[in-house]
Design a protein around this motif. Structure first.
Motif, PDB file in Angstrom:
ATOM      1  N   LEU A 187       0.980  -1.313   0.145  1.00 41.23           N
ATOM      2  CA  LEU A 187       0.012   0.145   0.003  1.00 41.23           C
ATOM      3  C   LEU A 187       0.968   1.249   0.050  1.00 41.23           C
ATOM      4  O   LEU A 187       0.618   2.145  -0.545  1.00 41.23           O
ATOM      5  N   ASP A 188       1.984   1.147   0.916  1.00 46.15           N
ATOM      6  CA  ASP A 188       2.945   2.279   0.817  1.00 46.15           C
ATOM      7  C   ASP A 188       3.380   2.528  -0.765  1.00 46.15           C
ATOM      8  O   ASP A 188       3.571   3.856  -1.099  1.00 46.15           O
ATOM      9  N   ILE A 203      -2.985  12.166  -8.277  1.00 45.84           N
ATOM     10  CA  ILE A 203      -4.248  12.778  -7.808  1.00 45.84           C
ATOM     11  C   ILE A 203      -5.040  13.267  -8.971  1.00 45.84           C
ATOM     12  O   ILE A 203      -6.285  13.301  -9.355  1.00 45.84           O
ATOM     13  N   ARG A 204      -4.311  13.966  -9.968  1.00 43.46           N
ATOM     14  CA  ARG A 204      -5.136  14.796 -11.025  1.00 43.46           C
ATOM     15  C   ARG A 204      -5.717  13.762 -11.986  1.00 43.46           C
ATOM     16  O   ARG A 204      -6.926  13.897 -12.304  1.00 43.46           O
ATOM     17  N   ILE A 237      -1.879   5.280   5.714  1.00 40.07           N
ATOM     18  CA  ILE A 237      -1.251   5.492   4.461  1.00 40.07           C
ATOM     19  C   ILE A 237      -1.747   6.860   3.659  1.00 40.07           C
ATOM     20  O   ILE A 237      -1.088   7.581   3.160  1.00 40.07           O
ATOM     21  N   SER A 238      -3.122   6.938   3.936  1.00 36.38           N
ATOM     22  CA  SER A 238      -3.708   8.211   3.337  1.00 36.38           C
ATOM     23  C   SER A 238      -3.134   9.585   4.017  1.00 36.38           C
ATOM     24  O   SER A 238      -2.810  10.403   3.357  1.00 36.38           O
ATOM     25  N   GLN A 239      -2.934   9.384   5.334  1.00 39.11           N
ATOM     26  CA  GLN A 239      -2.466  10.505   5.987  1.00 39.11           C
ATOM     27  C   GLN A 239      -0.853  10.842   5.865  1.00 39.11           C
ATOM     28  O   GLN A 239      -0.490  12.127   5.396  1.00 39.11           O
ATOM     29  N   ALA A 240      -0.119   9.439   5.683  1.00 40.19           N
ATOM     30  CA  ALA A 240       1.109   9.736   5.392  1.00 40.19           C
ATOM     31  C   ALA A 240       1.496  10.434   4.003  1.00 40.19           C
ATOM     32  O   ALA A 240       2.641  11.008   3.998  1.00 40.19           O
ATOM     33  N   TYR A 241       0.718  10.209   3.097  1.00 42.00           N
ATOM     34  CA  TYR A 241       0.908  10.819   1.758  1.00 42.00           C
ATOM     35  C   TYR A 241       0.046  11.767   1.073  1.00 42.00           C
ATOM     36  O   TYR A 241       0.058  12.397   0.067  1.00 42.00           O
ATOM     37  N   ASP A 255     -10.044   7.063  -1.141  1.00 43.97           N
ATOM     38  CA  ASP A 255     -10.625   6.656  -2.346  1.00 43.97           C
ATOM     39  C   ASP A 255      -9.763   6.038  -3.504  1.00 43.97           C
ATOM     40  O   ASP A 255      -9.881   5.243  -3.971  1.00 43.97           O
ATOM     41  N   ALA A 256      -8.674   7.135  -3.548  1.00 45.32           N
ATOM     42  CA  ALA A 256      -7.605   6.805  -4.557  1.00 45.32           C
ATOM     43  C   ALA A 256      -6.729   5.543  -4.178  1.00 45.32           C
ATOM     44  O   ALA A 256      -6.339   4.650  -4.912  1.00 45.32           O
ATOM     45  N   LEU A 257      -6.751   5.209  -2.881  1.00 46.35           N
ATOM     46  CA  LEU A 257      -5.821   4.016  -2.479  1.00 46.35           C
ATOM     47  C   LEU A 257      -6.706   2.708  -2.753  1.00 46.35           C
ATOM     48  O   LEU A 257      -6.175   1.629  -3.359  1.00 46.35           O
ATOM     49  N   VAL A 258      -7.977   2.930  -2.595  1.00 48.44           N
ATOM     50  CA  VAL A 258      -8.708   1.520  -3.087  1.00 48.44           C
ATOM     51  C   VAL A 258      -8.959   1.513  -4.418  1.00 48.44           C
ATOM     52  O   VAL A 258      -8.815   0.360  -4.914  1.00 48.44           O
TER      53      VAL A 258
END
Length: 191
Positions: free
Chosen positions: A61-62, A70-71, A96-100, A105-108
């Motif tokens: 995940l990392d 993101i764009r 991971i969401s906070q770290a990056y 939603d994008a991670l999923v």
């Protein structure tokens, strides 16, 4: 030591908390939603277990979070969908969401892309299964012909013929089971 500790010697409260189910809503592309449903239904895996498998690996995940643009992600048409996940999976996403600074939603969405190779592999296997199904049907039809030949020679009430008849009935049941499986797998064809 209490009686409860004896019953669950390897468990602690954090382990148990990680197995809790929670609902989480994500905005995902229709393709991602379809992939999750397809793999879960076709392979008989609960969606929660599927999420655990594709998201819980913190190292993967990392690495994935580092590749997300993101764009590009924001250009994908998405809709809300609620899933049941384990607390551990939600925590991994949050960390991971906070770290990056990457949306969950994008991670999923990008994690689900891992399923595409599984689906493509199953799609190829589905084509092979359809070819093999035709061979199985031809084989079973030869068994029916053999049964009819035995009946013509020995008579329907002959013990030998009754045993062949049982085998033919078993083959007919198997043929129906295979047809149902192939039919259920047709969803792979349109993915």
């Amino acid at each position: 030591m209490s009686e409860t500790e004896d019953q669950f010697p390897d468990s602690n409260m954090l382990d148990l908390r990680g197995k809790q189910s929670v609902r989480a809503t994500f905005k995902l592309s229709q393709k991602a939603i379809d992939a999750i449903g397809l793999v879960a239904i076709h392979m008989g895996i609960k969606q929660k277990s599927l999420f655990d498998h594709i998201i819980e690996d913190m190292d993967a995940l990392d690495s994935l979070a580092k590749t997300i643009r993101i764009r590009q992600f924001k250009k994908i048409p998405r809709k809300q969908k609620t899933f049941v996940l384990s607390r551990k999976t939600i925590d991994a996403l949050g960390t991971i969401s906070q770290a990056y600074g990457t949306p969950r939603d994008a991670l999923v969405e990008y994690s689900v892309k891992k399923l595409e190779s599984i689906i493509n592999s199953e799609k190829l296997r589905h084509k092979e299964r359809k070819v093999l199904q035709k061979e199985v049907i031809n084989h079973f039809n030869r068994g029916k012909e053999l049964y009819q030949k035995a009946v013509n020679i020995l008579g329907k009430d002959d013990p030998f013929c009754r045993r062949i008849e049982k085998a033919v009935f078993a083959c007919q049941k198997t043929e129906k089971d295979l047809a149902l499986f192939i039919d259920k797998s047709k969803v792979l064809e349109d993915f």
